[in-house]
Design an enzyme around this catalytic site. Structure first.
Site, PDB file in Angstrom:
ATOM      1  N   SER A   1      -2.903  -7.897   3.136  1.00 26.98           N
ATOM      2  CA  SER A   1      -3.141  -7.663   4.564  1.00 26.98           C
ATOM      3  C   SER A   1      -3.573  -8.966   5.241  1.00 26.98           C
ATOM      4  O   SER A   1      -3.188  -9.239   6.378  1.00 26.98           O
ATOM      5  CB  SER A   1      -4.228  -6.606   4.755  1.00 26.98           C
ATOM      6  OG  SER A   1      -3.824  -5.394   4.201  1.00 26.98           O
TER       7      SER A   1
ATOM      8  N   ARG B   1      -2.351  -6.455  -8.228  1.00 25.42           N
ATOM      9  CA  ARG B   1      -1.177  -7.275  -7.923  1.00 25.42           C
ATOM     10  C   ARG B   1      -0.974  -8.370  -8.953  1.00 25.42           C
ATOM     11  O   ARG B   1       0.104  -8.605  -9.446  1.00 25.42           O
ATOM     12  CB  ARG B   1      -1.331  -7.930  -6.543  1.00 25.42           C
ATOM     13  CG  ARG B   1      -1.162  -6.975  -5.396  1.00 25.42           C
ATOM     14  CD  ARG B   1      -1.597  -7.601  -4.112  1.00 25.42           C
ATOM     15  NE  ARG B   1      -3.004  -7.994  -4.195  1.00 25.42           N
ATOM     16  CZ  ARG B   1      -3.727  -8.371  -3.165  1.00 25.42           C
ATOM     17  NH1 ARG B   1      -3.202  -8.443  -1.972  1.00 25.42           N
ATOM     18  NH2 ARG B   1      -4.996  -8.691  -3.321  1.00 25.42           N
TER      19      ARG B   1
ATOM     20  N   LYS C   1     -15.483  -7.950   4.929  1.00 23.06           N
ATOM     21  CA  LYS C   1     -14.317  -8.426   5.674  1.00 23.06           C
ATOM     22  C   LYS C   1     -14.465  -8.091   7.154  1.00 23.06           C
ATOM     23  O   LYS C   1     -14.888  -6.986   7.492  1.00 23.06           O
ATOM     24  CB  LYS C   1     -13.040  -7.733   5.162  1.00 23.06           C
ATOM     25  CG  LYS C   1     -12.646  -8.087   3.743  1.00 23.06           C
ATOM     26  CD  LYS C   1     -11.365  -7.330   3.389  1.00 23.06           C
ATOM     27  CE  LYS C   1     -10.944  -7.545   1.948  1.00 23.06           C
ATOM     28  NZ  LYS C   1      -9.871  -6.616   1.549  1.00 23.06           N
TER      29      LYS C   1
ATOM     30  N   HIS D   1       0.836  -1.207   0.000  1.00 30.19           N
ATOM     31  CA  HIS D   1       0.000   0.000   0.000  1.00 30.19           C
ATOM     32  C   HIS D   1       0.872   1.259   0.000  1.00 30.19           C
ATOM     33  O   HIS D   1       0.572   2.230  -0.715  1.00 30.19           O
ATOM     34  CB  HIS D   1      -0.871   0.055   1.265  1.00 30.19           C
ATOM     35  CG  HIS D   1      -1.871  -1.051   1.401  1.00 30.19           C
ATOM     36  ND1 HIS D   1      -1.968  -1.833   2.519  1.00 30.19           N
ATOM     37  CD2 HIS D   1      -2.836  -1.488   0.562  1.00 30.19           C
ATOM     38  CE1 HIS D   1      -2.946  -2.700   2.378  1.00 30.19           C
ATOM     39  NE2 HIS D   1      -3.491  -2.525   1.183  1.00 30.19           N
TER      40      HIS D   1
HETATM   41  O1  PNS Z   1      -8.870  -2.922   0.471  1.00 31.44           O
HETATM   42  P1  PNS Z   1     -10.189  -3.431  -0.016  1.00 31.44           P
HETATM   43  O2  PNS Z   1     -10.914  -4.163   1.101  1.00 31.44           O
HETATM   44  O3  PNS Z   1     -10.074  -4.282  -1.259  1.00 31.44           O
HETATM   45  O4  PNS Z   1     -11.063  -2.143  -0.399  1.00 31.44           O
HETATM   46  C1  PNS Z   1     -12.387  -2.255  -0.879  1.00 31.44           C
HETATM   47  C2  PNS Z   1     -13.152  -0.944  -0.690  1.00 31.44           C
HETATM   48  C3  PNS Z   1     -13.189  -0.583   0.786  1.00 31.44           C
HETATM   49  C4  PNS Z   1     -12.460   0.163  -1.459  1.00 31.44           C
HETATM   50  C5  PNS Z   1     -14.608  -1.146  -1.243  1.00 31.44           C
HETATM   51  O5  PNS Z   1     -15.206  -2.212  -0.571  1.00 31.44           O
HETATM   52  C6  PNS Z   1     -15.472   0.107  -1.113  1.00 31.44           C
HETATM   53  O6  PNS Z   1     -15.292   1.056  -1.852  1.00 31.44           O
HETATM   54  N1  PNS Z   1     -16.434   0.098  -0.160  1.00 31.44           N
HETATM   55  C7  PNS Z   1     -17.285   1.228   0.132  1.00 31.44           C
HETATM   56  C8  PNS Z   1     -18.728   0.984  -0.307  1.00 31.44           C
HETATM   57  C9  PNS Z   1     -18.889   1.171  -1.793  1.00 31.44           C
HETATM   58  O7  PNS Z   1     -18.649   2.243  -2.341  1.00 31.44           O
HETATM   59  N2  PNS Z   1     -19.290   0.090  -2.485  1.00 31.44           N
HETATM   60  C10 PNS Z   1     -19.487   0.107  -3.935  1.00 31.44           C
HETATM   61  C11 PNS Z   1     -18.207  -0.232  -4.694  1.00 31.44           C
HETATM   62  S1  PNS Z   1     -17.889  -1.956  -4.652  1.00 31.44           S
END
Ligand code: PNS
Length: 161
Positions: free
Chosen positions: A129, A91, A41, A17
């Site tokens: 992570s 990745r 998660k 990150h």
């Molecule tokens: O590090 P991650 O867990 O892959 O990040 C995912 C994240 C947090 C960016 C994604 O789940 C997110 O944007 N969540 C907020 C809710 C949202 O906007 N959902 C619609 C897009 S999937």
């Protein structure tokens, strides 16, 4: 002023990150690193703990601001901050389906926000992570994957658990 947002759960933030933050910070006048709860998660660190760690780690990146996004869509939060570009790291091929789904969903939600992808540095292309947490739970050494401040916080948290 060109503003971007790099959203993620950062639970915990890894060298992968940090590499993304450093590179993305050069592409924008202002980069928001948005700590966002991923409802799919179970989290290890609280949002406050993640905020504290990321703020300390990113203090030398002058155009980077760490923010928390709670109970909001990433696209809505991005536009509130004046950022119309979401940055995500890729990745390996295994990330592609999830990232495509997320980018396409975000585009459907608001087409004013564009998602751009950066290939993760090959040094960290295996790093996640979840893997860091798994190694730490079993008592393994995670110092190659996360800064000392994160490693210490993981140990402290595991001791209390
Ligand atoms: O590090 P991650 O867990 O892959 O990040 C995912 C994240 C947090 C960016 C994604 O789940 C997110 O944007 N969540 C907020 C809710 C949202 O906007 N959902 C619609 C897009 S999937």
């Amino acid at each position: 002023m060109k503003k971007g947002i790099y959203p993620g759960s950062f639970d915990p933030v890894t060298y992968g990150h940090i590499d993304m933050i450093e590179r993305a910070s050069k592409m924008f006048d202002k980069l928001y690193v948005s700590i966002t709860e991923n409802i799919n998660k179970k989290s290890f660190f609280t949002l406050e703990e993640r905020l504290d760690l990321l703020k300390k780690i990113c203090q030398n990146y002058k155009n980077v601001e760490i923010v928390v996004c709670q109970n909001k869509l990433t696209v809505d939060f991005a536009l509130e901050l004046g950022a119309n570009v979401i940055v995500r790291g890729l990745r390996a091929v295994t990330d592609f389906e999830y990232e495509l789904q997320m980018a396409s969903t975000n585009h459907q939600l608001n087409s004013n926000v564009e998602t751009v992808f950066m290939m993760t540095n090959t040094d960290y292309s295996f790093l996640s992570s979840s893997m860091v947490k798994e190694i730490a739970y079993i008592g393994g050494n995670v110092n190659k994957f996360v800064p000392k401040i994160v490693e210490d916080k993981i140990k402290e948290k595991l001791k209390k658990a």
